[in-house]
Design an enzyme around this catalytic site. Structure first.
Site, PDB file in Angstrom:
ATOM      1  N   TYR A  30     -20.998 101.795  29.873  1.00  0.00           N
ATOM      2  CA  TYR A  30     -19.923 102.438  29.120  1.00  0.00           C
ATOM      3  C   TYR A  30     -19.894 101.951  27.679  1.00  0.00           C
ATOM      4  CZ  TYR A  30     -16.877  98.366  28.837  1.00  0.00           C
ATOM      5  OH  TYR A  30     -16.360  97.154  28.513  1.00  0.00           O
ATOM      6  N   LYS A 148     -23.803  96.826  28.567  1.00  0.00           N
ATOM      7  CA  LYS A 148     -22.354  97.070  28.646  1.00  0.00           C
ATOM      8  C   LYS A 148     -22.129  97.807  29.961  1.00  0.00           C
ATOM      9  CE  LYS A 148     -18.674  98.028  25.395  1.00  0.00           C
ATOM     10  NZ  LYS A 148     -17.820  96.947  25.815  1.00  0.00           N
ATOM     11  N   GLU A 181     -18.526  84.071  25.097  1.00  0.00           N
ATOM     12  CA  GLU A 181     -17.668  85.135  24.548  1.00  0.00           C
ATOM     13  C   GLU A 181     -16.440  85.312  25.418  1.00  0.00           C
ATOM     14  OE1 GLU A 181     -19.563  89.001  24.717  1.00  0.00           O
ATOM     15  OE2 GLU A 181     -20.480  88.548  26.652  1.00  0.00           O
ATOM     16  N   LEU A 205     -22.587  89.910  24.564  1.00  0.00           N
ATOM     17  CA  LEU A 205     -22.756  91.281  24.082  1.00  0.00           C
ATOM     18  C   LEU A 205     -22.927  91.233  22.566  1.00  0.00           C
ATOM     19  CD1 LEU A 205     -22.575  94.352  24.984  1.00  0.00           C
ATOM     20  CD2 LEU A 205     -20.284  94.273  24.014  1.00  0.00           C
TER      21      LEU A 205
HETATM   22  N1  PLP Z   1     -17.909  91.084  24.449  1.00  0.00           N
HETATM   23  C1  PLP Z   1     -17.551  91.771  25.549  1.00  0.00           C
HETATM   24  C2  PLP Z   1     -17.809  91.191  26.894  1.00  0.00           C
HETATM   25  C3  PLP Z   1     -16.949  93.040  25.428  1.00  0.00           C
HETATM   26  O1  PLP Z   1     -16.613  93.731  26.524  1.00  0.00           O
HETATM   27  C4  PLP Z   1     -16.713  93.558  24.126  1.00  0.00           C
HETATM   28  C5  PLP Z   1     -16.076  94.861  23.943  1.00  0.00           C
HETATM   29  O2  PLP Z   1     -15.657  95.516  24.847  1.00  0.00           O
HETATM   30  C6  PLP Z   1     -17.097  92.802  23.009  1.00  0.00           C
HETATM   31  C7  PLP Z   1     -17.704  91.580  23.205  1.00  0.00           C
HETATM   32  C8  PLP Z   1     -16.907  93.341  21.602  1.00  0.00           C
HETATM   33  O3  PLP Z   1     -17.780  94.410  21.355  1.00  0.00           O
HETATM   34  P1  PLP Z   1     -17.499  95.505  20.222  1.00  0.00           P
HETATM   35  O4  PLP Z   1     -17.225  94.732  18.971  1.00  0.00           O
HETATM   36  O5  PLP Z   1     -18.751  96.273  20.144  1.00  0.00           O
HETATM   37  O6  PLP Z   1     -16.305  96.288  20.664  1.00  0.00           O
END
Ligand code: PLP
Length: 291
Positions: A30, A148, A181, A205
């Site tokens: 997603y 993701k 994270e 991520l």
């Molecule tokens: N880390 C995780 C595990 C996430 O699920 C998300 C966003 O949903 C992020 C980091 C931040 O990603 P982004 O800046 O692309 O929204």
């Protein structure tokens, strides 16, 4: 209205099979996106990441990049949303019980749009509390956090711990004890005026917001260090914040009951720079609204 496979349908008709492997096994991927003033911010980057996630789970997305862009805008417009949070979900699709992806001939595509609800003002004015939890981030070679994935139990277990400690976000360490994270966010901290953040190799991520923040910092002449950090290194630092597509730059006031204090200068400057980039992008891409 919900975009389901080929068309927009009312929410009550947006139904997915109980045999969908997304439901049975969390087999799917997603993206969460944000629309500002009717323009979807960094839409190409999100769709590219969706294709990368798909590739890593050997899922063939039944649409091209351009078709997905169009479907996102159709969904946004069908709901008359300007300020919105959009989610694109693609699951393996319906098939008999069994893990073999070949059992599912057709992936399920769902695009949803919701009116963006502002975060409470004090979150930004005072900062939120976060906790380093005992749940470790998925081992990169077992389930790469760069995917993701719909399989979110790792993050949910961490979230449960954060809630038990009345924390807004849980910070996970990787299997070797390095800061990784949050459950839905990336983490940054400022030490000796250097902006520090875990590197991708830790097993996190590759956040789109994270990348924008790093670029903004470099443009502002702030030194950036992407590296390996232990838990104690995020205590008693000058500033801490978390980031994602919807929260943007969220200041952190407390890490594991240790106060960092009010949102710092660098955090505020980076959030301002981020908002400026959003404004520029929205202006440059206003023709996307016609897609
Ligand atoms: N880390 C995780 C595990 C996430 O699920 C998300 C966003 O949903 C992020 C980091 C931040 O990603 P982004 O800046 O692309 O929204």
């Amino acid at each position: 209205m919900i975009y389901l496979n080929e068309k927009l349908v009312p929410e009550h008709k947006a139904l997915v099979s109980v045999f969908d492997h997304g439901f049975l096994y969390g087999d799917g991927i997603y993206e969460t996106l944000r629309a500002y003033n009717g323009v979807v911010f960094k839409l190409d980057e999100h769709i590219e990441r969706l294709f990368r996630s798909a590739c890593m789970i050997a899922l063939e997305i039944p649409k091209t990049h351009e078709m997905l862009k169009q479907a996102v805008y159709e969904t946004l417009k069908a709901n008359s949303h300007n300020e919105a949070v959009i989610r694109i979900t693609i699951s393996r699709g319906a098939g008999p019980i069994g893990l073999d992806p070949a059992l599912c001939p057709k992936p399920t595509l769902v695009i949803m749009s919701h009116e963006f609800k502002k975060y409470p003002g004090p979150y930004y004015r005072k900062g939120v509390k976060i906790s380093v939890v005992s749940t470790r981030r998925n081992f990169r070679d077992a389930l790469n956090p760069q995917i993701k994935s719909l399989n979110f139990l790792n993050n949910i277990l961490a979230k449960i711990e954060a809630k038990d400690r009345a924390s807004y976000e849980a910070i996970m360490l990787n299997y070797r004890g390095y800061v990784a994270e949050g459950t839905i966010s990336n983490i940054f901290f400022v030490k000796d005026n250097v902006l520090c953040t875990p590197c991708i190799n830790i097993g996190i991520l590759d956040g789109i917001t994270r990348r924008i923040i790093i670029n903004a910092a470099e443009e502002m002449g702030i030194k950036v260090r992407e590296g390996y950090f232990r838990k104690h290194e995020i205590y008693r630092v000058e500033e801490v914040f978390i980031s994602n597509t919807t929260m943007e730059v969220m200041p952190v006031a407390e890490v594991d009951d240790i106060r960092t204090g009010m949102p710092g200068m660098i955090t505020k400057a980076l959030h301002k720079a981020y908002k400026k980039k959003v404004a520029e992008y929205t202006k440059e891409h206003k023709q996307d609204r016609l897609l």
